[in-house]
Every structure is written in structure tokens, then in C-alpha cells.
Write an enzyme that holds these catalytic residues in place. Structure first.
Site, short mmCIF file in Angstrom:
data_model
loop_
_atom_site.label_atom_id
_atom_site.label_comp_id
_atom_site.label_asym_id
_atom_site.label_seq_id
_atom_site.Cartn_x
_atom_site.Cartn_y
_atom_site.Cartn_z
CG ASP A 1 -2.98 28.42 8.94
OD1 ASP A 1 -3.18 28.38 10.11
OD2 ASP A 1 -1.99 28.79 7.87
NE ARG B 1 4.54 29.30 0.29
CZ ARG B 1 5.02 28.51 0.73
NH1 ARG B 1 6.02 27.68 -0.38
NH2 ARG B 1 4.67 27.14 1.37
#
Ligand code: AMP
Ligand code: MG
Length: 513
Positions: free
Chosen positions: A268, A101
Site C-alpha cells: 500500500d 488520514r
């Protein structure tokens, strides 16, 4: 805002997919896919960071800039994109992840030549959205915008918040994953960083054996963000890895200094530049507790608890070492570097604790002193930040017992109160070992220990208000967080009020965002 100078070197250098295809998919062997923000019909600006905008070279805000800040209007000739990365989540290899996103606009340069990347968070789905909608709710966006700014003013490396806007759209989220989805207001944050590259970008290329691209990525990162590295060949990548280790350790020490718990330290979410990145179920620690994790998903193993962050960062660096192995090709070097990480981290950590206590340098017996202190904090459930604020003025406190009760999350009966007296005696003794004067010692404490902490319950209150269209709390918090080493609003210098203990979003949070 001056949007004409946004450049996109990443697209010219690395392999990518220029199709703008929004379908969620695996995109092997490439590092990005171009994608447009979805656009929103009825956006509304909540806050714009004028200082940051000018600092990075975007200049002043004009009325029609809102269209850019929510991704409705894009400057001519720019191709917006999402990057692909991989990662280890909660200790397990998760394969391809990527900007689910986040969509990158590109890079802007200021008059001093400093480059800053700009991205939208919550502006729509990308190929990496993995069955999610690519949207963000107001709740998580307010938290990200304000906390990243708070970290910046605390002097801690971080991504930053340029703007926060309502999208005008509603988003459905099941906050506690309990089968009770609710409608929440959607929002977009524009965030900035020197670079958003993560350990996961390197892991993705390594896992796919794309060694040429891995090398290109390392070269690009070193050239742009580690200009001090001038070595060549394998040594260059060794120096790079060593530098990432140092930056990461320094960041962890900073988190320990202020009591920041990230909550989702997956690889991540680890910046290759040692920035605090991806603000999700984070929390500033109220009561001191090494086992505290704010993330409900993390409760079973407490992998990402406050006290484990040093260890976990080292584990994450092991994964980065594996990813860089193809370039470094020296197991012994990597092992030695990772082993010395612990030594470096603990020394830096203990030196930081010294500064919190106002000690001029680390002494032989300090380890024992710190262990005793940790025991006291944990047992008496003392507020981490308020404890150091109290210690700074302890010489002038008339009723020490009352002051300790004010900063404890439990009832301090006589036996516990006696422990505070014992501790203070030890502290006074240790201060005598300082070559510093008491004034110098206090001045060091004032620089090291924040007076204002952006606690979750404050964020919670602020979010409630913004939801109702009010901005008083937002304005106050913004002012307080810009001056964290001063006490601007005495009402914020108190422990978390007990009525917030069990409200989700005040001490415990989910990853739902
Ligand atoms: P996080 O736990 O927030 O670091 O996210 C892990 C992965 O899930 C990343 O690849 C995110 O981009 C992706 N992700 C998280 N939330 C969303 C969302 N609402 N829409 C799309 N992707 C998401
Ligand atoms: Mg993330």
C-alpha cells in the site's frame, strides 16, 4: 492561489460512495468515499512551497489561502474524497486499508498541460481511518514535507510537499508504543503527486473480483500516466506491468545511490508510478549497514532493511502481478518479467555504484571490487555519504588515517586502518582501467554522490525548534536540501554526532505519526 481550476476526474469515472459518511467501515466494490476535512479553529502556516505552487499551476500564495491549506475552506463545487486500497503489510495480506488520514482535493493543470493531484494529510478521519483519528503530528509532518523535497532535489521520483501548517489542535500519540502517550502538536501537510495511486488500489479490486473496475483503473492509469503505451488488448496490460517493474527498479537503485531506507515497504506504500511515497519511519543511512532498518516495528525480521529493498520491491511486484492477472492472463509472461527484474535491477545497481566511484563503465571484476568494498564499509562502520565525499578528494588528502577516523562510527585501530590502505590501492588500480581522465571521473562522482543528506538527527533538531516557535533550522535545511550536491553549510558535512545515537527519532523511529 488559483483554486478555481481544481478538477476531479476520478469521481466521474470510478464507482464511489458520495454519502460523506465519516463512519469507519468496509466499502466493498468502490474506489473512493467523499469526505470533508474536519477543519481547524486556529491554524498557522509553517512553510509554503512557492516554487512548487507556481510550477503546478496554483500560483502565488495569498493570506486567506491558509484556510484552504488546512482544509477549512474548499473551492466551490468540489467534493473532497478518500480512496480505498488494500495491501500486503510485512508480508501478510491486510485486506482493505485506504486513505486513513489523506483527503484528496482533486487535480490541477498547469499551462503546459501537466496534471498534479493535491491532497491533505492529517486533515481528519475518513471511512478508512481504522480506529485512528486521521490526524498527523508535527513531527511526522515536518519529516514528510522536508524529506520529500530533499528527494526531489536529489533527482529521485517522489510525491512533494506544498505546505506545512499547525492545526492549532493537540494530538495524543504513544511514540514508542510503550504505554506512555504524550500530547503533541497537530499539523497538516498538503502534498502533491502526478498520482497517488498505489499497488494496493489494484490489489483491492482484484481481491474483490471487481474485474471491470480493475480494468477501468488500469486503463485510466495507462491513459494518463503511461502515454507511451500504445498497444491494445492483453499486450497493453503486459506493457504496463513491464513499465511499472522498470520504474520500480529504477527507484530502488536511486534509493541505494543516496542511502534512503523507506522503512515500511508494504504494497500500500508502493506508488504505481514508481514514486517515493508515504514518508514514515524512513532514514537516510549514516553508517553503512545492509541490515539497517530505521523502523522499530521492523526490527524482529528486518524485512525492510536497506540491503533488502531490491528484493522486497520484487516481492511487492509479485503481488501486483497477481492483482493484474485477470487482465494479463499469461502466467509465463508474468514469471519471466519478474525473474528478469532481478537481472535488470542488479545491473542498474552495479552501474550506479560505478558512477559513485567515478568509473566510466561496469567491468568484469567489479563485482568482486564492490563486495570487498561492502565488507570494508560494514566492518569499519564508515559513513556511506561521507565515504564517497572523501574518495572524491582522496588525491589531495594529507592524512588519510585521520580522514577515515572522522567518517567512522567506531574506533579504527591499526589493523582496520591498514584495510583502508589496501582498499585505496585497489581503487587506484581500478581507476587505471577507466577511459576517463581523473577530472571526468571526479565530475561524475560530484553529480552522483550528494554532499548534503537530510539525516534524521537534523530533522529531529528542526522539529524541536519548530515546536518552540523557531524557524532558523527549517530555513537552513530548506536551503541545504535544495542544493544537495553542494556543500553550503560545512557543519552539516559531518557524521551523526554520538549524542544522537540513542535518541528515538534520530536513528530508530516508530510508525507512530
Ligand atoms: P502507513 O503505515 O502509514 O502506511 O498506514 C497504513 C494504514 O493506516 C493506511 O491506510 C493509513 O491511511 C492508516 N493510518 C495511519 N495512521 C493513521 C492515522 N493517524 N489516522 C488514520 N489512519 C491512519
Ligand atoms: Mg501508507
Amino acid at each position: 492561489m488559483n483554486l478555481k481550476n481544481i478538477k476531479q476526474p476520478f469521481l466521474e469515472i470510478f464507482p464511489g460512495d458520495f454519502s460523506k459518511n465519516p463512519i469507519q467501515r468496509n466499502t466493498p466494490k468502490i474506489l473512493f468515499s467523499t469526505i470533508d476535512p474536519v477543519g481547524f479553529d486556529d491554524p498557522k502556516l509553517i512553510i509554503f512551497n512557492q516554487k512548487l505552487s507556481e510550477e503546478i499551476g496554483l500560483g502565488k500564495y495569498n493570506d486567506n489561502d491558509l484556510d484552504f491549506l488546512v482544509g477549512n475552506h474548499l473551492p466551490e463545487n468540489i467534493k473532497t474524497y478518500a480512496t480505498a486500497y488494500a495491501g500486503h503489510q510485512f508480508g501478510n495480506w491486510a485486506g482493505q486499508l485506504g486513505d486513513g488520514r489523506a483527503i484528496i482535493a482533486g487535480e490541477i493543470q498547469n499551462t503546459e498541460g501537466q496534471k498534479t493531484e493535491i491532497q491533505w494529510k492529517g486533515a481528519g478521519a475518513t471511512p478508512y481511518s481504522r480506529h485512528a483519528d486521521g490526524r498527523a503530528v508535527l513531527r511526522s509532518s515536518v519529516r514528510e514535507y522536508l524529506m520529500s523535497e530533499a528527494m526531489y532535489y536529489l533527482g529521485i521520483p517522489t510525491t512533494r510537499g506544498l505546505s506545512l501548517s499547525f492545526t492549532g489542535e493537540n494530538v495524543v500519540r504513544d511514540i514508542m508504543y510503550s504505554g506512555n502517550p504524550e500530547v503533541e502538536k497537530g499539523a497538516v501537510v498538503v502534498r502533491t503527486a502526478e498520482s497517488f495511486l498505489r499497488f494496493g488500489h489494484f490489489e483491492l479490486m482484484s481481491a474483490q473480483k471487481e474485474i471491470d473496475t480493475l480494468k477501468k483503473l488500469a486503463d485510466y492509469t495507462i491513459k494518463n500516466y503511461f502515454p507511451e503505451i500504445i498497444s491494445e488488448g492483453q499486450q497493453k496490460y503486459k506493457d504496463f506491468f513491464q513499465s511499472v517493474c522498470t520504474k520500480t527498479a529504477d527507484l530502488m537503485v536511486d534509493w541505494f545511490r543516496v542511502g534512503f531506507v523507506h522503512g515500511v515497504m508494504n504494497t500500500d506504500n508502493m506508488s504505481i508510478l514508481g514514486l517515493t511515497i508515504d514518508y514514515g519511519p524512513f532514514s537516510m543511512m549514516d553508517g553503512y549497514d545492509l541490515n539497517f532498518t530505521p523502523n522499530t516495528t521492523d526490527l524482529p525480521g528486518r524485512r525492510y532493511a536497506f540491503g533488502k529493498q531490491g528484493q522486497i520491491s520484487q516481492w511487492n511486484l509479485w503481488q501486483l502481478a497477481n492483482a493484474l492477472f485477470a487482465l494479463i492472463k499469461d502466467e509465463k509472461f508474468l514469471e519471466d518479467t519478474l525473474n528478469s527484474y532481478g537481472t535488470y535491477f542488479w545491473k542498474a545497481h552495479d552501474e550506479m555504484l560505478c558512477r559513485k566511484f567515478g568509473f566510466d563503465e561496469l567491468k568484469n571484476n567489479d563485482e568482486e571490487f564492490f563486495t570487498n568494498w561492502q565488507g570494508l564499509m560494514q566492518e569499519l562502520e564508515l559513513d556511506y555519504t561521507l565515504f564517497f565525499n572523501l574518495l572524491e578528494k582522496i588525491d589531495s588528502v594529507s592524512d588519510v588515517k585521520t580522514e577515515f577516523q572522522k567518517i567512522s562510527y567506531t574506533i579504527l585501530e591499526e589493523t582496520k586502518l591498514r584495510k583502508t590502505e589496501d582498499f585505496l590501492k585497489q581503487y587506484q588500480l581500478r581507476l587505471k582501467n577507466n577511459t576517463f581522465s581523473r577530472e571526468e571521473s571526479i565530475s561524475l562522482m560530484k553529480k552522483t554522490n550528494p554532499k548534503f543528506l537530510l539525516r534524521n538527527y537534523l530533522l529531529f533538531e528542526c522539529i524541536e525548534e519548530i515546536n518552540e516557535g523557531k524557524t532558523e533550522m527549517l530555513n537552513k535545511l530548506t536551503k541545504a536540501l535544495e542544493n544537495p550536491y553542494e556543500e553550503i553549510y560545512p557543519e552539516f558535512s559531518v557524521k551523526r554526532p554520538s549524542n544522537y545515537d540513542d535518541i528515538s527519532g534520530c536513528s530508530m523511529l516508530s510508525c507512530s505519526s
